[in-house]
Design a protein around this motif. Sequence first.
Motif, PDB file in Angstrom:
ATOM      1  N   VAL A  83       0.702  -1.339  -0.057  1.00  0.00           N
ATOM      2  CA  VAL A  83      -0.051   0.110   0.083  1.00  0.00           C
ATOM      3  C   VAL A  83       0.738   1.098  -0.201  1.00  0.00           C
ATOM      4  O   VAL A  83       1.759   1.237   0.722  1.00  0.00           O
ATOM      5  N   VAL A  84       0.455   2.332  -0.594  1.00  0.00           N
ATOM      6  CA  VAL A  84       1.322   3.525  -0.822  1.00  0.00           C
ATOM      7  C   VAL A  84       0.366   4.765  -0.720  1.00  0.00           C
ATOM      8  O   VAL A  84      -0.728   4.422  -1.343  1.00  0.00           O
ATOM      9  N   HIS A  85       0.585   5.387   0.243  1.00  0.00           N
ATOM     10  CA  HIS A  85      -0.332   6.884   0.499  1.00  0.00           C
ATOM     11  C   HIS A  85       0.486   7.756   0.545  1.00  0.00           C
ATOM     12  O   HIS A  85       1.505   8.095   1.186  1.00  0.00           O
ATOM     13  N   THR A  86       0.252   8.961  -0.377  1.00  0.00           N
ATOM     14  CA  THR A  86       0.919  10.111  -0.533  1.00  0.00           C
ATOM     15  C   THR A  86      -0.037  11.285  -0.420  1.00  0.00           C
ATOM     16  O   THR A  86      -1.285  11.376  -0.156  1.00  0.00           O
ATOM     17  N   HIS A  87       0.503  12.459  -0.309  1.00  0.00           N
ATOM     18  CA  HIS A  87      -0.003  13.649  -0.311  1.00  0.00           C
ATOM     19  C   HIS A  87       0.170  14.519  -1.541  1.00  0.00           C
ATOM     20  O   HIS A  87       0.338  15.632  -1.409  1.00  0.00           O
ATOM     21  N   ALA A  88       0.258  13.776  -2.538  1.00  0.00           N
ATOM     22  CA  ALA A  88       0.806  14.637  -4.131  1.00  0.00           C
ATOM     23  C   ALA A  88      -0.134  15.538  -4.153  1.00  0.00           C
ATOM     24  O   ALA A  88      -1.409  15.619  -4.046  1.00  0.00           O
ATOM     25  N   VAL A  89       0.436  16.724  -4.743  1.00  0.00           N
ATOM     26  CA  VAL A  89      -0.221  18.058  -4.850  1.00  0.00           C
ATOM     27  C   VAL A  89      -1.407  17.680  -5.941  1.00  0.00           C
ATOM     28  O   VAL A  89      -2.487  18.349  -5.486  1.00  0.00           O
ATOM     29  N   HIS A  90      -1.290  17.261  -6.942  1.00  0.00           N
ATOM     30  CA  HIS A  90      -2.487  17.469  -8.281  1.00  0.00           C
ATOM     31  C   HIS A  90      -3.580  16.506  -7.469  1.00  0.00           C
ATOM     32  O   HIS A  90      -4.603  16.890  -7.579  1.00  0.00           O
ATOM     33  N   ALA A  91      -3.176  15.241  -6.932  1.00  0.00           N
ATOM     34  CA  ALA A  91      -4.316  14.447  -6.361  1.00  0.00           C
ATOM     35  C   ALA A  91      -5.163  14.957  -5.273  1.00  0.00           C
ATOM     36  O   ALA A  91      -6.251  14.835  -5.329  1.00  0.00           O
ATOM     37  N   THR A  92      -4.324  15.519  -4.296  1.00  0.00           N
ATOM     38  CA  THR A  92      -4.886  16.396  -3.379  1.00  0.00           C
ATOM     39  C   THR A  92      -5.832  17.473  -3.823  1.00  0.00           C
ATOM     40  O   THR A  92      -7.041  17.818  -3.314  1.00  0.00           O
ATOM     41  N   ALA A  93      -5.383  18.251  -4.801  1.00  0.00           N
ATOM     42  CA  ALA A  93      -6.053  19.361  -5.244  1.00  0.00           C
ATOM     43  C   ALA A  93      -7.501  18.663  -6.073  1.00  0.00           C
ATOM     44  O   ALA A  93      -8.490  19.496  -5.783  1.00  0.00           O
ATOM     45  N   VAL A  94      -7.469  17.634  -6.840  1.00  0.00           N
ATOM     46  CA  VAL A  94      -8.653  17.082  -7.451  1.00  0.00           C
ATOM     47  C   VAL A  94      -9.606  16.791  -6.248  1.00  0.00           C
ATOM     48  O   VAL A  94     -10.735  16.899  -6.384  1.00  0.00           O
ATOM     49  N   SER A  95      -9.083  16.131  -5.049  1.00  0.00           N
ATOM     50  CA  SER A  95     -10.111  15.529  -4.210  1.00  0.00           C
ATOM     51  C   SER A  95     -10.570  16.807  -3.293  1.00  0.00           C
ATOM     52  O   SER A  95     -11.729  16.547  -2.754  1.00  0.00           O
ATOM     53  N   THR A  96     -10.369  17.881  -3.555  1.00  0.00           N
ATOM     54  CA  THR A  96     -11.305  19.258  -3.143  1.00  0.00           C
ATOM     55  C   THR A  96     -12.256  19.778  -4.148  1.00  0.00           C
ATOM     56  O   THR A  96     -12.967  20.625  -3.589  1.00  0.00           O
ATOM     57  N   LEU A  97     -12.069  19.390  -5.111  1.00  0.00           N
ATOM     58  CA  LEU A  97     -13.035  19.884  -6.295  1.00  0.00           C
ATOM     59  C   LEU A  97     -14.288  18.991  -6.874  1.00  0.00           C
ATOM     60  O   LEU A  97     -15.255  19.401  -7.223  1.00  0.00           O
ATOM     61  N   VAL A  98     -13.905  17.811  -6.896  1.00  0.00           N
ATOM     62  CA  VAL A  98     -15.053  16.613  -7.333  1.00  0.00           C
ATOM     63  C   VAL A  98     -15.153  15.362  -6.475  1.00  0.00           C
ATOM     64  O   VAL A  98     -14.039  15.081  -5.833  1.00  0.00           O
ATOM     65  N   PRO A  99     -16.190  14.799  -6.622  1.00  0.00           N
ATOM     66  CA  PRO A  99     -16.306  13.400  -5.870  1.00  0.00           C
ATOM     67  C   PRO A  99     -15.900  12.207  -6.614  1.00  0.00           C
ATOM     68  O   PRO A  99     -15.837  11.142  -5.994  1.00  0.00           O
ATOM     69  N   GLU A 100     -15.274  12.541  -7.889  1.00  0.00           N
ATOM     70  CA  GLU A 100     -14.809  11.393  -8.820  1.00  0.00           C
ATOM     71  C   GLU A 100     -14.030  11.915  -9.672  1.00  0.00           C
ATOM     72  O   GLU A 100     -14.003  13.144 -10.369  1.00  0.00           O
ATOM     73  N   LEU A 101     -12.752  11.363 -10.050  1.00  0.00           N
ATOM     74  CA  LEU A 101     -11.897  12.070 -10.878  1.00  0.00           C
ATOM     75  C   LEU A 101     -12.416  11.936 -12.232  1.00  0.00           C
ATOM     76  O   LEU A 101     -12.699  10.696 -12.736  1.00  0.00           O
ATOM     77  N   PRO A 102     -12.720  12.884 -13.066  1.00  0.00           N
ATOM     78  CA  PRO A 102     -13.323  12.733 -14.601  1.00  0.00           C
ATOM     79  C   PRO A 102     -12.376  11.789 -15.265  1.00  0.00           C
ATOM     80  O   PRO A 102     -11.336  11.753 -15.124  1.00  0.00           O
ATOM     81  N   LEU A 103     -13.390  10.954 -16.145  1.00  0.00           N
ATOM     82  CA  LEU A 103     -12.690  10.198 -17.146  1.00  0.00           C
ATOM     83  C   LEU A 103     -11.634  10.905 -18.473  1.00  0.00           C
ATOM     84  O   LEU A 103     -12.057  10.722 -19.596  1.00  0.00           O
ATOM     85  N   VAL A 104     -10.674  11.536 -17.777  1.00  0.00           N
ATOM     86  CA  VAL A 104      -9.895  12.163 -19.090  1.00  0.00           C
ATOM     87  C   VAL A 104      -8.613  11.448 -19.578  1.00  0.00           C
ATOM     88  O   VAL A 104      -8.272  11.677 -20.497  1.00  0.00           O
ATOM     89  N   HIS A 105      -8.844  10.184 -18.963  1.00  0.00           N
ATOM     90  CA  HIS A 105      -7.539   9.299 -19.607  1.00  0.00           C
ATOM     91  C   HIS A 105      -8.012   7.732 -19.118  1.00  0.00           C
ATOM     92  O   HIS A 105      -8.304   7.604 -18.418  1.00  0.00           O
ATOM     93  N   TYR A 106      -7.744   7.063 -20.382  1.00  0.00           N
ATOM     94  CA  TYR A 106      -8.040   5.740 -20.486  1.00  0.00           C
ATOM     95  C   TYR A 106      -7.514   4.830 -19.149  1.00  0.00           C
ATOM     96  O   TYR A 106      -7.711   3.885 -18.798  1.00  0.00           O
ATOM     97  N   MET A 107      -6.191   5.526 -18.652  1.00  0.00           N
ATOM     98  CA  MET A 107      -5.581   4.539 -17.581  1.00  0.00           C
ATOM     99  C   MET A 107      -6.492   4.528 -16.352  1.00  0.00           C
ATOM    100  O   MET A 107      -5.849   3.893 -15.548  1.00  0.00           O
ATOM    101  N   ALA A 108      -7.387   5.098 -16.301  1.00  0.00           N
ATOM    102  CA  ALA A 108      -8.305   4.996 -14.909  1.00  0.00           C
ATOM    103  C   ALA A 108      -8.747   3.357 -15.180  1.00  0.00           C
ATOM    104  O   ALA A 108      -8.856   2.912 -14.135  1.00  0.00           O
ATOM    105  N   ALA A 109      -8.688   2.748 -16.215  1.00  0.00           N
ATOM    106  CA  ALA A 109      -9.056   1.501 -16.293  1.00  0.00           C
ATOM    107  C   ALA A 109      -8.016   0.657 -15.519  1.00  0.00           C
ATOM    108  O   ALA A 109      -8.476  -0.368 -15.106  1.00  0.00           O
ATOM    109  N   ALA A 110      -6.825   0.922 -15.425  1.00  0.00           N
ATOM    110  CA  ALA A 110      -5.796   0.342 -14.784  1.00  0.00           C
ATOM    111  C   ALA A 110      -6.096   0.325 -13.198  1.00  0.00           C
ATOM    112  O   ALA A 110      -5.480  -0.440 -12.377  1.00  0.00           O
TER     113      ALA A 110
END
Length: 226
Positions: A103-130
Amino acid sequence: MTRTARETAGETTRETAHVWAALVETARRTVADGLVVGTSGNVSARVGDLVLVTPSGVPYDRLTPDDITGVDLAGRQVLGSLVPTSELPMHLAIYRTTDAHAVVHTHAVHATAVSTLVPELPLVHYMAAALGGPVRVAPYAPYGTDELAGNMLRALDGRSGCLLQNHGAITYGATLDQAYDRTAQLEWMCRLWLTASSLPGLTPSLLTRAQLTEVGERLKGYGQQR
């Protein structure tokens, strides 16, 4: 020839030391790659019923083989004298409910920023499937609490990674490398969406669930098959 208890214990000790070294290396990568600052974030790996985990408040570049820190699946410390990470409830919740080995837990800047904006990361790239599908955001709860661990598990349902509202990201995998790669991929997708959606007057195109499902099937055969 029957294996002796001493031989078995010796092999277990060597495996544990090897996994600890890999865990420390992974933790240091999170700093080197800018996914955490200081001692924020944490990494763990499972060896049988033992969970090795980064200790609380210790800079990763200072960790040595003698600093090995381990708990059982109930959270009881069985290795080391350093206090385990305060986020232990999240790590243990994943190991108790999935087949994760890291398990890896981070406070990465962009991930944290998105977490404040939306309830789900929009499907902007197909690697969400991974990561198993659209990446959800677990509702906010104080760090280190069972409430946060519960919110995280619900966001992880059918997924191998999620965002934590106003907090960061967490991913898991069969190996430390896989868990780390998923963290890095998630941070990249968050950065991509933030970049694309920041241009005035333009809205990024998004994939459909059907398109993502198709990619998920294709990814099953991706890479070198053994």
